[in-house]
Design a protein around this motif. Structure first.
Motif, PDB file in Angstrom:
ATOM      1  N   VAL A  60      14.519   3.731   6.468  1.00 11.76           N
ATOM      2  CA  VAL A  60      13.249   4.089   7.109  1.00 11.76           C
ATOM      3  C   VAL A  60      12.144   3.285   6.437  1.00 11.76           C
ATOM      4  CG1 VAL A  60      11.628   5.925   7.672  1.00 11.76           C
ATOM      5  CG2 VAL A  60      14.078   6.417   7.608  1.00 11.76           C
ATOM      6  N   MET A  61      11.395   2.515   7.238  1.00 11.32           N
ATOM      7  CA  MET A  61      10.317   1.682   6.712  1.00 11.32           C
ATOM      8  C   MET A  61       9.107   1.812   7.626  1.00 11.32           C
ATOM      9  SD  MET A  61      12.654  -1.710   5.984  1.00 11.32           S
ATOM     10  CE  MET A  61      13.340  -1.604   7.641  1.00 11.32           C
ATOM     11  N   VAL A  62       7.937   1.586   7.068  1.00 13.74           N
ATOM     12  CA  VAL A  62       6.695   1.625   7.843  1.00 13.74           C
ATOM     13  C   VAL A  62       6.309   0.194   8.177  1.00 13.74           C
ATOM     14  CG1 VAL A  62       4.281   2.308   7.886  1.00 13.74           C
ATOM     15  CG2 VAL A  62       5.956   3.734   6.699  1.00 13.74           C
ATOM     16  N   ARG A  63       6.267  -0.115   9.466  1.00 15.34           N
ATOM     17  CA  ARG A  63       5.859  -1.443   9.930  1.00 15.34           C
ATOM     18  C   ARG A  63       4.836  -1.273  11.062  1.00 15.34           C
ATOM     19  NH1 ARG A  63      10.129  -4.967   8.343  1.00 15.34           N
ATOM     20  NH2 ARG A  63      10.476  -4.360   6.167  1.00 15.34           N
ATOM     21  N   SER A  64       3.637  -1.780  10.844  1.00 19.13           N
ATOM     22  CA  SER A  64       2.572  -1.694  11.857  1.00 19.13           C
ATOM     23  C   SER A  64       2.306  -0.245  12.265  1.00 19.13           C
ATOM     24  CB  SER A  64       2.938  -2.523  13.087  1.00 19.13           C
ATOM     25  OG  SER A  64       3.159  -3.873  12.738  1.00 19.13           O
ATOM     26  N   ALA A  65       2.187   0.619  11.267  1.00 22.49           N
ATOM     27  CA  ALA A  65       1.876   2.041  11.467  1.00 22.49           C
ATOM     28  C   ALA A  65       2.972   2.785  12.218  1.00 22.49           C
ATOM     29  CB  ALA A  65       0.535   2.218  12.184  1.00 22.49           C
ATOM     30  N   GLU A  66       4.156   2.189  12.344  1.00 20.86           N
ATOM     31  CA  GLU A  66       5.282   2.848  12.999  1.00 20.86           C
ATOM     32  C   GLU A  66       6.501   2.806  12.078  1.00 20.86           C
ATOM     33  OE1 GLU A  66       6.075   1.159  16.780  1.00 20.86           O
ATOM     34  OE2 GLU A  66       4.188   1.841  17.689  1.00 20.86           O
ATOM     35  N   LEU A  67       7.388   3.780  12.269  1.00 21.71           N
ATOM     36  CA  LEU A  67       8.607   3.850  11.476  1.00 21.71           C
ATOM     37  C   LEU A  67       9.719   3.069  12.160  1.00 21.71           C
ATOM     38  CD1 LEU A  67       8.644   7.628  10.420  1.00 21.71           C
ATOM     39  CD2 LEU A  67       7.902   5.668   9.065  1.00 21.71           C
ATOM     40  N   GLU A  68      10.486   2.323  11.365  1.00 24.84           N
ATOM     41  CA  GLU A  68      11.643   1.614  11.886  1.00 24.84           C
ATOM     42  C   GLU A  68      12.698   1.542  10.785  1.00 24.84           C
ATOM     43  OE1 GLU A  68      10.445  -2.325  12.917  1.00 24.84           O
ATOM     44  OE2 GLU A  68      10.597  -3.044  10.847  1.00 24.84           O
ATOM     45  N   GLY A  69      13.913   1.183  11.184  1.00 26.99           N
ATOM     46  CA  GLY A  69      14.989   1.069  10.217  1.00 26.99           C
ATOM     47  C   GLY A  69      16.304   1.588  10.770  1.00 26.99           C
ATOM     48  N   TYR A  70      17.306   1.577   9.926  1.00 23.76           N
ATOM     49  CA  TYR A  70      18.651   2.001  10.320  1.00 23.76           C
ATOM     50  C   TYR A  70      18.651   3.439  10.829  1.00 23.76           C
ATOM     51  CZ  TYR A  70      23.649   3.102   9.830  1.00 23.76           C
ATOM     52  OH  TYR A  70      24.946   3.516  10.061  1.00 23.76           O
ATOM     53  N   CYS A  71      18.042   4.350  10.068  1.00 26.72           N
ATOM     54  CA  CYS A  71      18.054   5.769  10.452  1.00 26.72           C
ATOM     55  C   CYS A  71      17.223   6.016  11.718  1.00 26.72           C
ATOM     56  CB  CYS A  71      17.538   6.628   9.303  1.00 26.72           C
ATOM     57  SG  CYS A  71      18.691   6.740   7.913  1.00 26.72           S
ATOM     58  N   ILE A  72      16.169   5.243  11.918  1.00 21.19           N
ATOM     59  CA  ILE A  72      15.355   5.409  13.129  1.00 21.19           C
ATOM     60  C   ILE A  72      16.156   4.968  14.352  1.00 21.19           C
ATOM     61  CG2 ILE A  72      13.236   4.745  14.284  1.00 21.19           C
ATOM     62  CD1 ILE A  72      12.862   6.569  11.860  1.00 21.19           C
ATOM     63  N   ASP A  73      16.867   3.852  14.242  1.00 16.62           N
ATOM     64  CA  ASP A  73      17.724   3.408  15.347  1.00 16.62           C
ATOM     65  C   ASP A  73      18.842   4.410  15.612  1.00 16.62           C
ATOM     66  OD1 ASP A  73      16.165   1.213  15.592  1.00 16.62           O
ATOM     67  OD2 ASP A  73      17.601  -0.218  14.758  1.00 16.62           O
ATOM     68  N   LEU A  74      19.407   4.956  14.532  1.00 18.46           N
ATOM     69  CA  LEU A  74      20.452   5.973  14.686  1.00 18.46           C
ATOM     70  C   LEU A  74      19.896   7.203  15.392  1.00 18.46           C
ATOM     71  CD1 LEU A  74      23.282   7.142  14.059  1.00 18.46           C
ATOM     72  CD2 LEU A  74      22.379   7.854  11.826  1.00 18.46           C
ATOM     73  N   LEU A  75      18.700   7.623  15.018  1.00 21.34           N
ATOM     74  CA  LEU A  75      18.078   8.799  15.630  1.00 21.34           C
ATOM     75  C   LEU A  75      17.810   8.562  17.113  1.00 21.34           C
ATOM     76  CD1 LEU A  75      16.943  11.619  15.126  1.00 21.34           C
ATOM     77  CD2 LEU A  75      14.777  10.558  14.459  1.00 21.34           C
ATOM     78  N   LYS A  76      17.377   7.371  17.476  1.00 21.12           N
ATOM     79  CA  LYS A  76      17.137   7.055  18.890  1.00 21.12           C
ATOM     80  C   LYS A  76      18.437   7.128  19.689  1.00 21.12           C
ATOM     81  CE  LYS A  76      13.164   4.002  18.089  1.00 21.12           C
ATOM     82  NZ  LYS A  76      12.680   2.586  18.150  1.00 21.12           N
ATOM     83  N   ALA A  77      19.519   6.613  19.109  1.00 22.68           N
ATOM     84  CA  ALA A  77      20.805   6.644  19.800  1.00 22.68           C
ATOM     85  C   ALA A  77      21.302   8.072  19.983  1.00 22.68           C
ATOM     86  CB  ALA A  77      21.836   5.821  19.029  1.00 22.68           C
ATOM     87  N   LEU A  78      21.131   8.899  18.975  1.00 22.38           N
ATOM     88  CA  LEU A  78      21.553  10.304  19.071  1.00 22.38           C
ATOM     89  C   LEU A  78      20.712  11.057  20.095  1.00 22.38           C
ATOM     90  CD1 LEU A  78      22.051  11.101  15.264  1.00 22.38           C
ATOM     91  CD2 LEU A  78      23.838  10.761  16.983  1.00 22.38           C
ATOM     92  N   ALA A  79      19.406  10.793  20.110  1.00 22.12           N
ATOM     93  CA  ALA A  79      18.530  11.470  21.077  1.00 22.12           C
ATOM     94  C   ALA A  79      18.888  11.088  22.509  1.00 22.12           C
ATOM     95  CB  ALA A  79      17.075  11.118  20.783  1.00 22.12           C
ATOM     96  N   ALA A  80      19.267   9.834  22.719  1.00 20.86           N
ATOM     97  CA  ALA A  80      19.659   9.404  24.061  1.00 20.86           C
ATOM     98  C   ALA A  80      20.971  10.047  24.497  1.00 20.86           C
ATOM     99  CB  ALA A  80      19.782   7.882  24.094  1.00 20.86           C
ATOM    100  N   MET A  81      21.884  10.250  23.552  1.00 19.72           N
ATOM    101  CA  MET A  81      23.181  10.847  23.889  1.00 19.72           C
ATOM    102  C   MET A  81      23.073  12.350  24.114  1.00 19.72           C
ATOM    103  SD  MET A  81      25.796   8.823  21.319  1.00 19.72           S
ATOM    104  CE  MET A  81      27.207   9.710  21.976  1.00 19.72           C
ATOM    105  N   LEU A  82      22.289  13.039  23.282  1.00 19.66           N
ATOM    106  CA  LEU A  82      22.233  14.509  23.320  1.00 19.66           C
ATOM    107  C   LEU A  82      21.007  15.037  24.062  1.00 19.66           C
ATOM    108  CD1 LEU A  82      23.363  15.247  19.636  1.00 19.66           C
ATOM    109  CD2 LEU A  82      24.751  15.177  21.715  1.00 19.66           C
ATOM    110  N   HIS A  83      20.151  14.165  24.568  1.00 14.82           N
ATOM    111  CA  HIS A  83      18.995  14.540  25.382  1.00 14.82           C
ATOM    112  C   HIS A  83      18.055  15.501  24.657  1.00 14.82           C
ATOM    113  CE1 HIS A  83      21.206  12.625  28.594  1.00 14.82           C
ATOM    114  NE2 HIS A  83      22.200  13.484  28.455  1.00 14.82           N
TER     115      HIS A  83
END
Length: 460
Positions: A60-83
């Motif tokens: 998890v890293m802060v880039r341009s006032a937004e969070l990004e990183g491995y865990c953020i991508d993982l969280l997006k994938a889980l949210a898309a799968m589990l709605h």
């Protein structure tokens, strides 16, 4: 009368229009209510989870006032799968989760227990102590405990016998045995072959055992010897095979020695945790309150206990608060950081002057933490397994760990083993056997020739 009738008709018409408008509004409101139960509906109608995490590169890293990183991508994938939708918050005290002196849990584990967050998506190690108070999903990333060092800090002078490093002890033993055996075969074959005797009646033969040893040593150094010179076919066969053997052996030695000097892996005096404890030049520590610290505290291994005692006595000096602080301290001082090997691989990939020691202990995994008996635990575990089976987790790992330094660190040098030279030793053995057979044939022919001369002399 007409005016009164006209007024009544207007009132009745107005009431009917208002009633129809009311029914239409009710119908529209009913339709909107049915959409809110649709899992495919707008994002604001999905269940919203509060996610706690911790700032750590590359999770998890802060880039341009937004969070990004491995865990953020993982969280997006889980949210898309589990709605589900989510709100991410960084843990308040900047801790992963440990029991404080007052008996309370700190960090992300504490926030999950106090229901300040629904789940924790972070490089959070699954341990038995944490599993007692929260639930964990299937690990999404496997790791262990390693040692992060700075290359120039741990470099040392070449050992006195560093030139022996390209071959293993077994290979050097096999080479010595091959040398002695070849010289012995040269000596015996020269004795058997009649062509090597200058004057058989005087029993003079230049291939004494010492001369045979000197001949073999000269070939090893690619230096020819003036005497003795092989004259018999059998001796020349053995000499030629030995020359080929030494040329191939020297080529392998030079190539491996060059790789050794280029890799610099033998310059690491700290290869294991035992080496770390024995040295006195480097301080070493880990994250304060991390699972790594408690791993050494609870371990029964004597080496691990010594590491814990060292860190506990000097905790104000050797324990760090964040992973970024640990990496910075390794780069700027004589300090070795003990932590998650997967994170250390990333540090070595991002900073080419850092290296991780070969030994890794305490295999463990990073999991998603949820509250006890949460309905999301099983759903998230199944989703993580699906992401692993589809290769998405490997894709995320390659995406966030990509670096040229990481590729170079994987090419670790190792001494050349006898198995790699097995064909070469076999060729030498076959050549020695052929030489001995040729000598026996030469001796047999000479014996028959001599016997024939004797018979001719007797007949006269």
């Amino acid at each position: 009368m007409d005016r009164g009738l006209h007024f009544m008709l207007c009132v009745i018409t107005t009431m009917l229009l208002l009633r129809e408008s009311s029914h239409t509004g009710t119908s529209k409101n009913g339709d909107a209510g049915s959409k809110s139960t649709d899992p495919e509906g707008p994002e604001e109608d999905l269940p919203t989870l509060t996610v706690t995490t911790i700032l750590e590169d590359p999770y998890v890293m802060v880039r341009s006032a937004e969070l990004e990183g491995y865990c953020i991508d993982l969280l997006k994938a889980l949210a898309a799968m589990l709605h589900f939708s989510y709100k991410v918050k960084v843990v308040g005290d900047g801790q992963y989760g440990a029991i404080s002196s007052k008996g309370n849990w700190t960090g992300m584990i504490g926030e999950i227990m106090r229901q300040e967050a629904d789940i924790a998506v972070a490089p959070l190690t699954v341990t038995s102590a944490r599993e007692e108070v929260v639930s964990f999903t299937t690990p999404f990333l496997q790791t262990g405990i390693g040692i992060l060092l700075r290359k120039d800090t741990i470099s040392q002078e070449m050992p006195l016998f560093h030139f022996l490093a390209p071959f293993s002890k077994e290979t050097w033993t096999g080479l010595l045995f091959a040398y002695v055996l070849t010289c012995l075969c040269l000596f015996l074959v020269a004795r058997l072959s009649p062509c090597e005797w200058n004057e058989p009646k005087n029993e003079e033969n230049h291939f004494t055992f010492l001369n045979s040893l000197w001949f073999g040593a000269g070939a090893l150094a690619l230096q020819g010897v003036v005497t003795p010179r092989p004259r018999a076919l059998s001796v020349r066969v053995i000499a030629a095979i030995w020359w080929l053997f030494t040329i191939a052996l020297l080529a392998a030695y030079i190539a491996n020695f060059t790789a050794l000097l280029s890799s610099g892996s033998e310059q690491l005096p700290i290869q294991t945790f035992e080496d770390l404890v024995k040295q006195r030049e480097l301080e070493f520590g880990t994250l304060d309150g991390s699972s790594t610290f408690y791993f050494f505290k609870n371990s029964k291994n004597p080496i691990h206990q010594l590491i814990y005692e060292y860190m506990d006595k000097r905790r104000d000096y050797v324990l760090v608060k964040t992973y970024q602080e640990a990496v910075q301290r390794v780069m700027e001082s004589n300090y070795a950081f003990i932590g998650e090997s997967v994170s250390q691989d990333l540090a070595a990939a991002r900073h080419c002057n850092l290296i991780r020691a070969p030994e890794v202990i305490g295999a463990r995994g990073f999991g998603i933490a949820t509250t006890k008996a949460s309905l999301w635990t099983k759903k998230l575990s199944i989703a993580v397994l699906k992401l692993r089976e589809s290769g998405d987790l490997d894709y995320l790992r390659n995406k966030w760990w990509e670096s040229s330094c990481l590729h170079k660190s994987r090419d670790r040098w190792s001494p050349l083993q006898p198995q790699a030279l097995g064909g070469l030793f076999l060729t030498l053995a076959i050549g020695l056997a052929l030489g001995v057979i040729a000598a026996v044939v030469e001796l047999s022919n000479k014996s028959r020739h001599t016997a024939g001369h004797i018979k001719v002399g007797d007949s006269h």
